[in-house]
Enzyme design. Structure first.
Site, PDB file in Angstrom:
ATOM      1  CG  HIS A 257      29.660  -6.100   0.852  1.00 35.53           C
ATOM      2  ND1 HIS A 257      28.299  -6.307   0.887  1.00 35.53           N
ATOM      3  CD2 HIS A 257      30.168  -7.058   0.031  1.00 35.53           C
ATOM      4  CE1 HIS A 257      27.996  -7.333   0.113  1.00 35.53           C
ATOM      5  NE2 HIS A 257      29.100  -7.815  -0.410  1.00 35.53           N
TER       6      HIS A 257
ATOM      7  CG  MET B  26      29.144 -10.038  -7.426  1.00 36.56           C
ATOM      8  SD  MET B  26      28.403 -11.404  -8.361  1.00 36.56           S
ATOM      9  CE  MET B  26      27.423 -12.191  -7.096  1.00 36.56           C
TER      10      MET B  26
END
EC number: 6.3.2.1
Length: 283
Positions: A37, A30
């Site tokens: 990430h 997101m």
């Protein structure tokens, strides 16, 4: 790094890769990317020929009083990080591209969706399952990389992939932590300076509960209650602190060897989650 904003453009790039016999790894996010990430991307790079990353703040997994509108969006910085990490394709769809009309089909993983975070966020995991299923149909990757920080989400997606015979390998990647133990999260940016100092107490509570169990204490409800009290005294509003079987996230008993402790708690308006897996047999 290529950027696709439509499903058609995404599929055309992947079609060319497939014609060349290349494997595809996929990291759904997101946005507001951090080192956790990037670890997913680097792991994908090691195991697949090409890496697709999606950035999409999915409205269907936010409740009516949650932070969809204010969720941090850092598109330019995210693109720079992905370029540096070696991602090959960024899928950056608008809401109208992901949901071009009113969605009449839903996906719900019964049982798992109602536990832990699902108990206090009704509908959240239905939204997660729907968007991940849609993304998997769009990308059709060989490998799906998900962070273990959201362990309930990881477990739920594994179950969905199994139940729906989706041809993808789901791989969990270990939680990346700050030096003081706080699990990296996009929502950490909401914390005030004082709250940021308090936040590592969440991980410390998980470690303390694990250490009690490994020392031979087997009254799990009492252990959980002690840590809830410790967190409350440290300024947290505790949602849950659960000692579970890692295989299905149901309550653990003294004879269960592989355990997962999950917790969610608020500091001010910021909801933090974390978990800790361990095996009694290897201690």
């Amino acid at each position: 790094m290529q950027i696709a904003t439509s499903v058609a453009a995404l599929r055309e790039v992947i079609r060319q890769w497939r014609q060349a016999g290349l494997s595809v790894g996929f990291v759904p996010t997101m946005g507001n990317l951090h080192a956790g990430h990037i670890k997913l991307v680097s792991t994908a790079r090691q195991q697949a020929d090409k890496v697709v990353v999606s950035i999409f703040v999915n409205p269907t997994q936010f409740g009516p009083n949650e932070d969809f509108a204010s969720y941090p969006r850092t598109e330019q910085q995210d693109q720079e990080k992905l370029l540096a990490s070696g991602a090959d394709l960024l899928f950056l769809p608008a809401v109208t591209e992901m949901y071009p009309q009113t969605t009449q089909t839903g996906i719900s993983v019964s049982g798992l969706s109602a536990l832990h975070c699902g108990a206090s966020r009704p509908g959240h995991f239905d939204g997660v399952a729907l968007v991940v299923c849609k993304l998997l149909n769009m990308v059709q990757p060989d490998l799906l990389l998900l962070g273990e920080k959201d362990f309930q989400q990881l477990t739920l997606i594994r179950q969905m992939v199994t139940d729906l015979n989706i041809p993808v390998t789901v791989q969990g990647v270990a939680t990346v932590r700050e030096d003081d133990g706080l699990a990296m999260s996009s929502r950490n940016g909401y914390l005030t300076e004082q709250q940021r100092k308090q936040a590592p107490t969440l991980y410390q509570a998980l470690c303390a509960a694990r250490d009690e169990i490994l020392a031979g204490h087997d009254d799990f409800p009492a252990i959980a209650e002690r840590q809830c009290q410790n967190l409350q005294q440290a300024g947290f509003a505790v949602d849950y602190f659960s000692i579970c079987r890692s295989k299905d996230l149901l309550p653990a008993g003294p004879s269960d060897p592989d355990l997962l402790i999950l917790t969610a708690a608020k500091l001010g308006a910021t909801r933090l989650i974390d978990n800790l897996y361990f095996s009694k047999t290897s201690s």
